[in-house]
Design a protein around this motif. Structure first.
Motif, PDB file in Angstrom:
ATOM      1  N   PHE A 615       0.825  -1.215   0.000  1.00 13.37           N
ATOM      2  CA  PHE A 615       0.000   0.000   0.000  1.00 13.37           C
ATOM      3  C   PHE A 615       0.858   1.263   0.000  1.00 13.37           C
ATOM      4  CE2 PHE A 615      -2.682   3.171   2.298  1.00 13.37           C
ATOM      5  CZ  PHE A 615      -3.659   3.312   1.323  1.00 13.37           C
ATOM      6  N   THR A 616       2.110   1.166   0.487  1.00 13.43           N
ATOM      7  CA  THR A 616       3.024   2.311   0.485  1.00 13.43           C
ATOM      8  C   THR A 616       3.202   2.876  -0.924  1.00 13.43           C
ATOM      9  OG1 THR A 616       4.205   1.487   2.420  1.00 13.43           O
ATOM     10  CG2 THR A 616       5.408   3.008   1.016  1.00 13.43           C
ATOM     11  N   LEU A 617       3.065   2.024  -1.942  1.00  9.73           N
ATOM     12  CA  LEU A 617       3.267   2.463  -3.324  1.00  9.73           C
ATOM     13  C   LEU A 617       2.041   3.155  -3.911  1.00  9.73           C
ATOM     14  CD1 LEU A 617       5.164  -0.658  -4.721  1.00  9.73           C
ATOM     15  CD2 LEU A 617       6.111   1.424  -3.722  1.00  9.73           C
ATOM     16  N   ALA A 618       0.953   3.209  -3.159  1.00  4.42           N
ATOM     17  CA  ALA A 618      -0.261   3.851  -3.667  1.00  4.42           C
ATOM     18  C   ALA A 618      -0.953   4.670  -2.587  1.00  4.42           C
ATOM     19  CB  ALA A 618      -1.226   2.787  -4.207  1.00  4.42           C
ATOM     20  N   ASP A 619      -0.160   5.219  -1.645  1.00  4.44           N
ATOM     21  CA  ASP A 619      -0.759   5.951  -0.526  1.00  4.44           C
ATOM     22  C   ASP A 619      -0.750   7.465  -0.707  1.00  4.44           C
ATOM     23  OD1 ASP A 619       1.908   6.526  -0.169  1.00  4.44           O
ATOM     24  OD2 ASP A 619       2.078   5.650   1.829  1.00  4.44           O
ATOM     25  N   GLY A 620      -0.274   7.933  -1.862  1.00  6.41           N
ATOM     26  CA  GLY A 620      -0.278   9.368  -2.133  1.00  6.41           C
ATOM     27  C   GLY A 620       0.904  10.129  -1.562  1.00  6.41           C
ATOM     28  N   ILE A 621       1.888   9.415  -1.007  1.00  2.12           N
ATOM     29  CA  ILE A 621       3.057  10.060  -0.398  1.00  2.12           C
ATOM     30  C   ILE A 621       4.296   9.740  -1.236  1.00  2.12           C
ATOM     31  CG2 ILE A 621       4.552  10.165   1.620  1.00  2.12           C
ATOM     32  CD1 ILE A 621       2.124   9.456   3.324  1.00  2.12           C
ATOM     33  N   VAL A 622       4.958  10.777  -1.715  1.00  2.06           N
ATOM     34  CA  VAL A 622       6.186  10.621  -2.495  1.00  2.06           C
ATOM     35  C   VAL A 622       7.374  10.663  -1.551  1.00  2.06           C
ATOM     36  CG1 VAL A 622       7.626  11.627  -4.310  1.00  2.06           C
ATOM     37  CG2 VAL A 622       5.127  11.650  -4.536  1.00  2.06           C
ATOM     38  N   GLY A 623       8.278   9.695  -1.656  1.00  2.00           N
ATOM     39  CA  GLY A 623       9.396   9.574  -0.734  1.00  2.00           C
ATOM     40  C   GLY A 623      10.434  10.668  -0.884  1.00  2.00           C
ATOM     41  N   ASN A 624      11.094  10.968   0.226  1.00  2.00           N
ATOM     42  CA  ASN A 624      12.192  11.930   0.244  1.00  2.00           C
ATOM     43  C   ASN A 624      13.485  11.187  -0.065  1.00  2.00           C
ATOM     44  OD1 ASN A 624      14.338  13.625   1.047  1.00  2.00           O
ATOM     45  ND2 ASN A 624      13.091  14.641   2.582  1.00  2.00           N
ATOM     46  N   VAL A 625      14.243  11.646  -1.082  1.00  2.00           N
ATOM     47  CA  VAL A 625      15.439  10.915  -1.505  1.00  2.00           C
ATOM     48  C   VAL A 625      16.522  10.909  -0.427  1.00  2.00           C
ATOM     49  CG1 VAL A 625      15.051  11.359  -3.947  1.00  2.00           C
ATOM     50  CG2 VAL A 625      16.434  12.964  -2.624  1.00  2.00           C
ATOM     51  N   LYS A 626      16.446  11.812   0.550  1.00  3.36           N
ATOM     52  CA  LYS A 626      17.448  11.853   1.611  1.00  3.36           C
ATOM     53  C   LYS A 626      17.047  11.007   2.817  1.00  3.36           C
ATOM     54  CE  LYS A 626      19.477  16.363   0.534  1.00  3.36           C
ATOM     55  NZ  LYS A 626      19.885  17.674   1.093  1.00  3.36           N
ATOM     56  N   GLN A 627      15.845  10.459   2.803  1.00  2.00           N
ATOM     57  CA  GLN A 627      15.363   9.738   3.976  1.00  2.00           C
ATOM     58  C   GLN A 627      14.715   8.430   3.550  1.00  2.00           C
ATOM     59  OE1 GLN A 627      12.768  12.797   5.431  1.00  2.00           O
ATOM     60  NE2 GLN A 627      14.315  13.676   6.790  1.00  2.00           N
ATOM     61  N   GLY A 730      30.174  -3.157  -2.700  1.00  2.00           N
ATOM     62  CA  GLY A 730      29.311  -4.329  -2.656  1.00  2.00           C
ATOM     63  C   GLY A 730      29.343  -5.168  -3.913  1.00  2.00           C
ATOM     64  N   ALA A 731      30.405  -4.992  -4.740  1.00  2.00           N
ATOM     65  CA  ALA A 731      30.503  -5.753  -5.980  1.00  2.00           C
ATOM     66  C   ALA A 731      30.299  -7.241  -5.730  1.00  2.00           C
ATOM     67  CB  ALA A 731      31.857  -5.500  -6.632  1.00  2.00           C
ATOM     68  N   ASP A 732      29.585  -7.886  -6.650  1.00  2.00           N
ATOM     69  CA  ASP A 732      29.288  -9.316  -6.599  1.00  2.00           C
ATOM     70  C   ASP A 732      28.138  -9.642  -5.650  1.00  2.00           C
ATOM     71  OD1 ASP A 732      29.838 -11.918  -7.622  1.00  2.00           O
ATOM     72  OD2 ASP A 732      30.781 -12.460  -5.724  1.00  2.00           O
ATOM     73  N   SER A 733      27.543  -8.611  -5.046  1.00  2.00           N
ATOM     74  CA  SER A 733      26.375  -8.822  -4.190  1.00  2.00           C
ATOM     75  C   SER A 733      25.113  -8.402  -4.938  1.00  2.00           C
ATOM     76  CB  SER A 733      26.507  -8.011  -2.894  1.00  2.00           C
ATOM     77  OG  SER A 733      27.640  -8.400  -2.170  1.00  2.00           O
ATOM     78  N   LYS A 734      23.984  -8.760  -4.389  1.00  2.00           N
ATOM     79  CA  LYS A 734      22.705  -8.392  -5.009  1.00  2.00           C
ATOM     80  C   LYS A 734      22.412  -6.913  -4.787  1.00  2.00           C
ATOM     81  CE  LYS A 734      20.688 -12.981  -4.317  1.00  2.00           C
ATOM     82  NZ  LYS A 734      19.632 -13.762  -3.587  1.00  2.00           N
ATOM     83  N   ALA A 735      22.051  -6.228  -5.851  1.00  2.00           N
ATOM     84  CA  ALA A 735      21.745  -4.798  -5.750  1.00  2.00           C
ATOM     85  C   ALA A 735      20.400  -4.585  -5.072  1.00  2.00           C
ATOM     86  CB  ALA A 735      21.728  -4.169  -7.138  1.00  2.00           C
ATOM     87  N   TRP A 736      20.286  -3.412  -4.443  1.00  2.00           N
ATOM     88  CA  TRP A 736      19.009  -2.984  -3.880  1.00  2.00           C
ATOM     89  C   TRP A 736      18.257  -2.131  -4.899  1.00  2.00           C
ATOM     90  CZ3 TRP A 736      16.676  -4.017   0.788  1.00  2.00           C
ATOM     91  CH2 TRP A 736      17.443  -4.694   1.737  1.00  2.00           C
ATOM     92  N   LEU A 737      16.958  -2.305  -4.934  1.00  2.00           N
ATOM     93  CA  LEU A 737      16.065  -1.468  -5.733  1.00  2.00           C
ATOM     94  C   LEU A 737      15.067  -0.829  -4.773  1.00  2.00           C
ATOM     95  CD1 LEU A 737      14.740  -0.466  -8.400  1.00  2.00           C
ATOM     96  CD2 LEU A 737      13.489  -2.645  -8.468  1.00  2.00           C
ATOM     97  N   PHE A 738      15.070   0.500  -4.715  1.00  2.00           N
ATOM     98  CA  PHE A 738      14.129   1.225  -3.861  1.00  2.00           C
ATOM     99  C   PHE A 738      13.110   1.947  -4.736  1.00  2.00           C
ATOM    100  CE2 PHE A 738      16.962   0.343  -0.453  1.00  2.00           C
ATOM    101  CZ  PHE A 738      16.244   0.528   0.725  1.00  2.00           C
ATOM    102  N   VAL A 739      11.842   1.757  -4.424  1.00  2.00           N
ATOM    103  CA  VAL A 739      10.740   2.322  -5.198  1.00  2.00           C
ATOM    104  C   VAL A 739       9.746   2.966  -4.248  1.00  2.00           C
ATOM    105  CG1 VAL A 739       8.843   1.790  -6.786  1.00  2.00           C
ATOM    106  CG2 VAL A 739      11.017   0.560  -6.989  1.00  2.00           C
ATOM    107  N   ASP A 740       9.169   4.101  -4.687  1.00  2.00           N
ATOM    108  CA  ASP A 740       8.060   4.621  -3.882  1.00  2.00           C
ATOM    109  C   ASP A 740       6.828   4.766  -4.760  1.00  2.00           C
ATOM    110  OD1 ASP A 740       8.674   6.970  -5.236  1.00  2.00           O
ATOM    111  OD2 ASP A 740       8.319   8.241  -3.503  1.00  2.00           O
ATOM    112  N   GLU A 741       6.151   5.872  -4.713  1.00  2.00           N
ATOM    113  CA  GLU A 741       4.806   6.024  -5.264  1.00  2.00           C
ATOM    114  C   GLU A 741       4.703   5.648  -6.745  1.00  2.00           C
ATOM    115  OE1 GLU A 741       0.846   7.120  -4.062  1.00  2.00           O
ATOM    116  OE2 GLU A 741       2.722   6.577  -3.047  1.00  2.00           O
ATOM    117  N   ILE A 742       3.677   4.857  -7.061  1.00  2.00           N
ATOM    118  CA  ILE A 742       3.316   4.537  -8.449  1.00  2.00           C
ATOM    119  C   ILE A 742       1.996   5.242  -8.740  1.00  2.00           C
ATOM    120  CG2 ILE A 742       2.672   2.725 -10.068  1.00  2.00           C
ATOM    121  CD1 ILE A 742       4.436   0.817  -8.428  1.00  2.00           C
ATOM    122  N   GLY A 743       2.024   6.160  -9.685  1.00  2.00           N
ATOM    123  CA  GLY A 743       0.829   6.954  -9.959  1.00  2.00           C
ATOM    124  C   GLY A 743       0.417   6.911 -11.417  1.00  2.00           C
ATOM    125  N   ALA A 744      -0.820   7.285 -11.676  1.00  2.00           N
ATOM    126  CA  ALA A 744      -1.348   7.367 -13.045  1.00  2.00           C
ATOM    127  C   ALA A 744      -2.296   8.557 -13.135  1.00  2.00           C
ATOM    128  CB  ALA A 744      -2.069   6.075 -13.422  1.00  2.00           C
TER     129      ALA A 744
END
Length: 745
Positions: A615-627, A730-744
């Motif tokens: 639900f975080t991806l559709a709650d109307g709140i856009v994440g702060n890139v510093k936090q 972190g070479a050779d480790s799995k990368a992190w993918l961070f995503v926030d709001e998905i809107g249309a």
């Protein structure tokens, strides 16, 4: 007559409430109230056989009373001690005549004193303690707190204060993180350059990681002499706290390599890290390195009598090992599968040496890579799976998952908090933690030694901020470790926390008061979302505004969740008698046609970065890139595949989403993204696809024109970058993918 019965009933209820609500943390296993009360005398007589160190501790912490030792003939107003029972178990009986403590050891007596000191504090104003019998013992043998002194250093006196806090709330293990990339903090006499060179760095990173800024100021050399180490260990022992030292290996070794570069796979030169994060240069598994580490551990084990020695084992990139002829030959010679097998070889060899000295190793859950050493214990931090795997294979584990037990995370609204590492771990979440994973049966659960919280100090500049980050969350950890926490009664616990603040305030402890702040929670409604406000205080004191102005005592009173029907900013605060009593919280909403709609994920986010779920991806709140607080979801090595159900066929022509990049923390932009539509939720048609270049050029803020669409479902697939390439942290480790709001729209 009815009026009399009502008054009598209220009196009995009041007395019952007063007697059943003890302001104790952790709350005892069993409390039985007896008839009568103990009048607290000014001069308190102590039994002559009481343990000396513990008795002096009692006198120091109840300094408003006078203490003296009784003569054999004196009986009233005494504290007696009887040596009976299990080591940490105690029985505390308060009668009208005296106070008796029964315990199986001086440690049990010391734990009883913590309860007694809190009782004195609660009842000192009234001058009398209700008669009661407390039977108590902890559920878990390991109740720990960790302190990182490598990123930022703390003096001996500050470390002693930290140990005092643990003692006050019945924690029994202090995990001292003494070596890392940014500094080596323990004197090793055989290798003086470890502190001459490795205990300093040329500057330090400041601000949020994405700012990539530095203070330009030399830091150190800072370290503890062996005499200071002995002093701290003795101080902890007097408070029945075990100090577990951590010497990092094979990764997090830059400070050591800056002093002794011959221990690396390459020639260097090296320097102690000025940035936070993970670095490719690690210890090379050659005889010279093992000889060095064994000599270091010899001195460490002489200083620390703890059963366990923590050897780190986490976040060890394999980049240098892959390129190292010696490492590759070692893999072939020992028929190891790969570099992960080499990590296991490294840990096994160290464990064999530590075991030969009568000690055991414990390490972060990456020591499971390639197979766990025979007698090793696991400290499960990346989640609970490491602890589960260890327990199922009959290895002991300490549970310290980042999502519950990392106290360098935010504990309140990030906008009103000091800069922190990220994540969102409020008091209530810590209190809700159960260290026994549900996946374990009763026999396997016996291998869970206990629970620990960790305080990493990248963003903690001084001891006042240490206090701020651990309090009041240490209260919750204390009760979780004791085994008496009950998430259903969180509000009752919160009341005890507020009473404990009075003690901390008298001690001049800089505790966080985030629980006084107004908390906001986004909830779906029929037309989108609403914003629900709450506070630990009287909710009638909440005031809020919708027009960007700061709330005051005359602003609108909060009564029901506030509908969010358009993009807007809600500001809120708590007022008492017309006075502002909290920080002002501000929440901006950016609504779209997806806001509040049903959203599902094919793969779930990492436990550490899963606050609010899909639900975080559709709650109307856009994440702060510093936090990286509570508005981003983090996925390690996983794609994001999110399906949103509009409920009805809906027209839209633009789709947007945001991703992060912070390579120092292994966070990389997505490799690609695809947009699909469907009318039945089963058969999807792709309508848009973009590659990495477009995502990078957009700096993570992706807005896509998808033409005129009219569909009931939309699916977005955001592809993880995969394995981190060479040349990156972190070479050779799995990368992190961070995503926030998905809107249309």
């Amino acid at each position: 007559m009815k009026r009399f019965l009502l008054a009598f009933s209220l009196l009995i209820s009041s007395l019952f409430f007063t007697q059943t609500r003890l302001n104790l943390i952790p709350y005892p296993q069993k409390v039985e109230f007896l008839s009568g009360e103990f009048i607290i005398p000014k001069n308190f007589k102590l039994d002559t056989v009481l343990p000396k160190e513990e008795t002096e501790y009692l006198k120091k912490n109840v300094n408003y009373l006078e203490f003296s030792t009784r003569t054999k003939k004196e009986r009233p107003n005494l504290i007696f001690w009887q040596l009976v029972g299990h080591r940490e178990k105690y029985i505390l009986i308060v009668s009208s005549e005296n106070i008796t403590i029964t315990s199986g050891s001086e440690q049990g007596y010391f734990l009883a004193l913590q309860t007694l000191i809190q009782l004195f504090e609660q009842y000192k104003d009234s001058g009398k303690i209700p008669a009661m019998k407390i039977e108590d013992e902890p559920k878990f043998a390991w109740r720990g707190m960790h302190l990182d002194v490598c990123r930022h250093f703390f003096t001996v006196e500050e470390v002693k204060q930290y140990i005092d806090y643990l003692a006050m709330y019945k924690l029994n293990t202090f995990h001292w993180h003494l070596t890392d990339d940014q500094g080596w903090r323990i004197e090793i006499k055989k290798y003086p350059k470890l502190t001459e060179v490795g205990a300093k760095r040329k500057e330090s990173m400041i601000g949020a990681y994405v700012d990539n800024t530095f203070d330009g100021k030399p830091y150190g050399p800072y370290f503890y002499t062996q005499e200071q180490i002995k002093e701290v260990v003795k101080y902890a022992q007097d408070r029945h706290i075990t100090v577990v030292p951590e010497i990092e290996m094979p990764g997090h070794a830059l400070a050591a390599l800056s002093a002794y570069p011959e221990l690396a796979c390459t020639k260097g030169p090296f320097e102690a890290a000025t940035k936070w994060g993970v670095f490719d240069d690690v210890f090379c598994p050659k005889d010279e390195t093992f000889n060095f580490l064994e000599n270091v551990l010899d001195e460490v084990m002489t200083l620390f009598p703890s059963q366990y020695i923590h050897i780190g084992g986490d976040e060890c990139p394999k980049t240098r090992w892959k390129e190292c002829a010696h490492c590759q030959e070692l893999i072939k010679k020992n028929k190891l599968k790969d570099e992960h097998g080499l990590q296991s070889y490294f840990i096994h060899r160290i464990e064999k040496y530590v075991n030969s000295k009568g000690r055991k190793i414990i390490g972060w859950d990456e020591i499971l890579e390639g197979g766990l050493a025979p007698n090793a214990a696991v400290m499960s931090w990346t989640g609970v799976n490491g602890g589960i795997e260890a327990a199922k294979s009959n290895h002991f584990a300490v549970m310290t998952p980042g999502s519950y037990c990392y106290f360098d995370h935010y504990q309140g609204d990030p906008a009103t908090e000091p800069n922190a590492f990220g994540g969102f771990t409020p008091l209530e979440k810590v209190y809700s933690y159960n260290p026994i994973p549900s996946e374990l049966n009763a026999e396997q659960a016996k291998y869970i030694l206990g629970v620990q919280a960790n305080l990493w100090t990248e963003y903690i500049l001084d001891f006042k901020q240490v206090q701020y980050m651990i309090f009041p969350r240490l209260f919750a950890l204390s009760e979780v470790g004791w085994g008496t926490s009950d998430p259903k009664n969180y509000k009752e616990f919160e009341g005890r926390v507020i009473n404990q603040f009075k003690i901390l305030d008298k001690m001049n402890v800089n505790s966080a008061k985030s629980i006084y702040n107004v908390l906001g929670k986004v909830i779906p409604n029929n037309n989108g979302v609403s914003y629900e406000l709450s506070t630990s205080q009287n909710p009638n004191g909440i005031r809020y505004t919708l027009d960007e102005t700061e709330p005051n005592a005359n602003s609108q009173t909060y009564q029901n969740p506030i509908p969010v029907s358009k993009s807007m900013t809600i500001k809120s605060a708590y007022f008492e008698n017309g006075q502002l009593k909290s920080a002002i919280s501000s929440q901006q909403f950016t609504t779209s046609k997806t806001t509040g709609k049903t959203i599902t994920l094919e793969q779930q986010p990492s436990e550490n970065y899963s606050f609010g779920g899909a639900f975080t991806l559709a709650d109307g709140i856009v994440g702060n890139v510093k936090q990286l607080g509570k508005t981003w979801l983090g996925f390690q090595g996983k794609d994001v595949v999110a399906t949103i159900d509009f409920g009805n066929k809906t027209q839209f022509s633009e789709v947007y989403f945001n991703t992060l990049e912070n390579k120092g923390s292994w966070i990389h932009r997505a490799k690609s993204a695809q947009i699909f539509v469907s009318d039945d939720g089963t058969n999807f048609k792709m309508i848009k696809e973009i590659g990495k270049d477009e995502i990078v050029n957009a700096k993570g803020k992706i807005k896509l024109n998808v033409g005129n669409q009219n569909s009931k479902y939309i699916k977005i697939k955001i592809e993880n970058a995969g394995i981190i390439p060479a040349g990156n942290p972190g070479a050779d480790s799995k990368a992190w993918l961070f995503v926030d709001e998905i809107g249309a729209n």
